[in-house]
Write a protein that holds these residues in place. Structure first.
Motif, PDB file in Angstrom:
ATOM      1  N   LEU A 154      45.175  32.989  33.905  1.00 30.38           N
ATOM      2  CA  LEU A 154      45.647  33.220  35.276  1.00 30.38           C
ATOM      3  C   LEU A 154      46.120  31.920  35.908  1.00 30.38           C
ATOM      4  O   LEU A 154      47.164  31.882  36.553  1.00 30.38           O
ATOM      5  CB  LEU A 154      44.530  33.823  36.134  1.00 30.38           C
ATOM      6  N   ARG A 155      45.355  30.868  35.742  1.00 28.03           N
ATOM      7  CA  ARG A 155      45.729  29.563  36.290  1.00 28.03           C
ATOM      8  C   ARG A 155      47.081  29.126  35.728  1.00 28.03           C
ATOM      9  O   ARG A 155      47.950  28.653  36.454  1.00 28.03           O
ATOM     10  CB  ARG A 155      44.646  28.531  35.981  1.00 28.03           C
ATOM     11  N   GLU A 156      47.276  29.313  34.428  1.00 28.67           N
ATOM     12  CA  GLU A 156      48.540  28.928  33.805  1.00 28.67           C
ATOM     13  C   GLU A 156      49.701  29.756  34.355  1.00 28.67           C
ATOM     14  O   GLU A 156      50.774  29.217  34.662  1.00 28.67           O
ATOM     15  CB  GLU A 156      48.455  29.083  32.280  1.00 28.67           C
ATOM     16  N   LEU A 157      49.491  31.069  34.498  1.00 28.85           N
ATOM     17  CA  LEU A 157      50.534  31.931  35.052  1.00 28.85           C
ATOM     18  C   LEU A 157      50.902  31.501  36.469  1.00 28.85           C
ATOM     19  O   LEU A 157      52.078  31.365  36.813  1.00 28.85           O
ATOM     20  CB  LEU A 157      50.062  33.393  35.060  1.00 28.85           C
TER      21      LEU A 157
ATOM     22  N   ASP B 258      38.126  33.604  39.875  1.00 29.54           N
ATOM     23  CA  ASP B 258      36.966  34.332  39.355  1.00 29.54           C
ATOM     24  C   ASP B 258      37.009  35.795  39.792  1.00 29.54           C
ATOM     25  O   ASP B 258      36.731  36.700  39.002  1.00 29.54           O
ATOM     26  CB  ASP B 258      35.660  33.686  39.827  1.00 29.54           C
ATOM     27  N   ALA B 259      37.368  36.022  41.048  1.00 24.02           N
ATOM     28  CA  ALA B 259      37.436  37.388  41.565  1.00 24.02           C
ATOM     29  C   ALA B 259      38.522  38.194  40.857  1.00 24.02           C
ATOM     30  O   ALA B 259      38.320  39.365  40.517  1.00 24.02           O
ATOM     31  CB  ALA B 259      37.685  37.372  43.070  1.00 24.02           C
TER      32      ALA B 259
ATOM     33  N   SER C  44      39.332  31.072  50.918  1.00 24.65           N
ATOM     34  CA  SER C  44      38.505  30.973  49.710  1.00 24.65           C
ATOM     35  C   SER C  44      39.115  29.951  48.760  1.00 24.65           C
ATOM     36  O   SER C  44      40.332  29.758  48.726  1.00 24.65           O
ATOM     37  CB  SER C  44      38.408  32.326  49.011  1.00 24.65           C
ATOM     38  N   SER C  45      38.257  29.301  47.978  1.00 26.12           N
ATOM     39  CA  SER C  45      38.750  28.299  47.032  1.00 26.12           C
ATOM     40  C   SER C  45      39.539  28.965  45.906  1.00 26.12           C
ATOM     41  O   SER C  45      39.363  30.157  45.618  1.00 26.12           O
ATOM     42  CB  SER C  45      37.581  27.509  46.439  1.00 26.12           C
ATOM     43  N   ASP C  46      40.391  28.178  45.272  1.00 29.78           N
ATOM     44  CA  ASP C  46      41.146  28.690  44.131  1.00 29.78           C
ATOM     45  C   ASP C  46      40.209  29.220  43.057  1.00 29.78           C
ATOM     46  O   ASP C  46      40.452  30.273  42.463  1.00 29.78           O
ATOM     47  CB  ASP C  46      42.041  27.602  43.539  1.00 29.78           C
ATOM     48  N   SER C  47      39.128  28.501  42.802  1.00 28.65           N
ATOM     49  CA  SER C  47      38.181  28.915  41.775  1.00 28.65           C
ATOM     50  C   SER C  47      37.552  30.266  42.126  1.00 28.65           C
ATOM     51  O   SER C  47      37.427  31.143  41.261  1.00 28.65           O
ATOM     52  CB  SER C  47      37.102  27.851  41.589  1.00 28.65           C
TER      53      SER C  47
ATOM     54  N   VAL D 219      47.341  29.927  44.620  1.00 24.84           N
ATOM     55  CA  VAL D 219      46.558  31.020  44.047  1.00 24.84           C
ATOM     56  C   VAL D 219      46.503  32.215  44.996  1.00 24.84           C
ATOM     57  O   VAL D 219      46.689  33.362  44.577  1.00 24.84           O
ATOM     58  CB  VAL D 219      45.137  30.550  43.653  1.00 24.84           C
ATOM     59  N   ILE D 220      46.295  31.977  46.277  1.00 20.71           N
ATOM     60  CA  ILE D 220      46.174  33.086  47.231  1.00 20.71           C
ATOM     61  C   ILE D 220      47.431  33.955  47.239  1.00 20.71           C
ATOM     62  O   ILE D 220      47.358  35.152  47.488  1.00 20.71           O
ATOM     63  CB  ILE D 220      45.830  32.570  48.653  1.00 20.71           C
TER      64      ILE D 220
END
Length: 126
Positions: free
Chosen positions: A55-58, A93-94, A86-89, A66-67
């Motif tokens: 997901l991070r790579e996409l 995770d969600a 909310s944090s990126d992490s 991220v949001i």
């Protein structure tokens, strides 16, 4: 495991797909109409969600925060106590635990990655 979109063959595309989503179905139709002959790999991400790293790579490949890749109107977003702060992490995770939160459809070609909303955004990576 990496999606390695940069090494995709120009005749290949990957679509993170939800068959119940009209925009996701429209993305597949758009590829069929506008990229004939391109092999499309369909990933039913609700059944096989990407990992946090994928997901991070996409998202990094899209060049968006991220949001912006989170479906903030899904009930899980609120139920999980998430917010735009909310944090990126936390968001990643969600999305892994609750893949309905992933913005869709995500289309990957050798030229890049886009959330196909609007569907015509795919043209940028064909």
């Amino acid at each position: 495991m990496s999606i390695s979109f940069l090494s995709l063959d120009p005749a290949h595309a990957v679509v993170y797909h939800n068959s119940r989503c009209s925009k996701s179905r429209a993305a597949l139709a758009y590829l069929a109409d506008n990229a004939p002959g391109r092999e499309v790999e369909v990933i039913a991400y609700l059944d096989t969600p990407p990992t946090k790293d994928q997901l991070r790579e996409l998202i990094d490949a899209m060049g968006i925060p991220v949001i912006a890749a989170v479906r903030t109107k899904e009930k899980e977003f609120k139920e999980l106590g998430l917010s735009k702060e909310s944090s990126d992490s936390e968001l990643l995770d969600a999305m892994v635990s609750h893949p309905r939160l992933i913005g869709r459809p995500i289309v990957v070609t050798e030229k890049g990655v886009r959330i196909a909303r609007p569907t015509e955004a795919i043209e940028e990576i064909l």
